[in-house]
Design a protein around this motif. Structure first.
Motif: not given
Length: 346
Positions: A122-141
């Motif tokens: 679960t911790d690994l999956l959460q790390s893989l799903e990290d998209r913190s580098e994205l900022e805008s709504r268009e980038e990470d809906e």
């Protein structure tokens, strides 16, 4: 059921390189190896099996004690297995795209029964799903799902989130007015409340605390968006080293809402009651409102804490009586009306 008295033991076997498991029933280890090698197309010579969980090699005697449906790994002569970490290691060595890695991790997690292995995956999956580098709504809906459409950036929403919490503290100050019986005291408290509200408005409700685009002294997170628990009110650091990045995923954003901006000197039990008590015999102009403002709304008295580190019992910390009142200016000292006036907390 155990492999005693000639009864077959049903187990689940997978190969070193595949996560798909095959059901095999055998009376002894020899029969298991024969059936498993055939099903998984592994050379029989030198083949052996280990526990999937921790890599323990299965001997004939050990096999006869296995519970039904134990998970095993079939290995060729040169292969070794150290447990679930091997799956994770192989996963990270692949050249798959992030989405592919996420699906692979979900595949490993599916049907996993061991609590410890589920936690690791679960911790690994959460790390893989990290998209913190994205900022805008268009980038990470996905991150913005459930967030009002007026928010276009993660930082903008996080700033609003912090402002809302601080506004809530101001509302509690305003609500205290309802408890005051004397009209004169109520009038003074309303003046105090209005002054505090103006100070807070000027500071833009300290929304900068959660905004990663703010300068380092003002924000509570790193520029990437990582927040670290500051520990309970009576500790200098978090003993559990809690940390979270609500900018990384929608799930982390929601979990972060359970973290608290905790008042060391308590708001309801101490700060507001002290302010009410002071105004019983003093005017707003006598009170050091800057001190109360800092206690109510700033990092001087606020600590960001994981819900586990949030102690809800009485903190037993008091306001500093030396800071409650304004220091008398030269004008105040020369005013005959102020002669003999005692500034004390009644």
């Amino acid at each position: 059921m155990f492999g005693l008295f000639g009864k077959s033991i049903p187990v689940k076997v997978r190969s070193y390189s595949e996560s798909r498991k095959h059901g095999v029933a055998a009376k002894d280890l020899k029969e298991l190896l024969k059936k498993a090698c055939k099903a998984l197309q592994v050379p029989h010579s030198g083949a052996h099996v280990c526990l999937y969980s921790d890599g323990t090699k299965v001997t004939e005697e050990f096999f006869l004690t296995l519970p039904d449906h134990t998970e095993l790994v079939l290995l060729s002569r040169e292969q070794t297995w150290s447990g679930v970490v091997c799956d994770i290691g192989q996963l990270l060595k692949t050249d798959q795209h992030a989405d592919g890695l996420i699906e692979a991790a979900k595949g490993l997690l599916s049907g996993e029964r061991s609590p410890k292995r589920r936690k690791i995956l679960t911790d690994l999956l959460q790390s893989l799903e990290d998209r913190s580098e994205l900022e805008s709504r268009e980038e990470d809906e996905e991150w913005f799902r459930g967030v009002d459409a007026r928010f276009k950036t993660k930082s903008g929403y996080m700033k609003f989130n912090c402002e809302s919490r601080i506004r809530g503290y101001m509302k509690e100050v305003d609500d205290a007015t309802k408890t005051i019986q004397k009209a004169k005291v109520r009038a003074e408290f309303l003046k105090t409340s209005k002054c505090l509200a103006e100070m807070l408005k000027t500071a833009r409700y300290n929304g900068c605390y959660f905004d990663r685009t703010e300068k380092e002294p003002d924000r509570l997170c790193t520029k990437e968006g990582w927040f670290t628990c500051q520990g309970s009110f009576d500790q200098d650091v978090c003993q559990s080293l809690h940390s979270i990045n609500p900018y990384g995923s929608r799930e982390s954003r929601i979990i972060f809402s359970t973290w608290n901006l905790d008042h060391r000197i308590e708001k309801k039990r101490t700060i507001i009651p002290t302010l009410l008590e002071v105004l019983q015999n003093h005017r707003t102009t006598d009170v050091n409102l800057t001190y109360f403002y800092r206690l109510l709304f700033t990092r001087e008295n606020l600590k960001l804490v994981h819900i586990v580190c949030h102690k809800k019992g009485a903190h037993n910390l008091l306001c500093d009586t030396k800071k409650i009142f304004r220091k008398a200016s030269n004008t105040d000292k020369g005013n005959p009306k102020n002669k003999g006036k005692k500034r004390r907390l009644m």
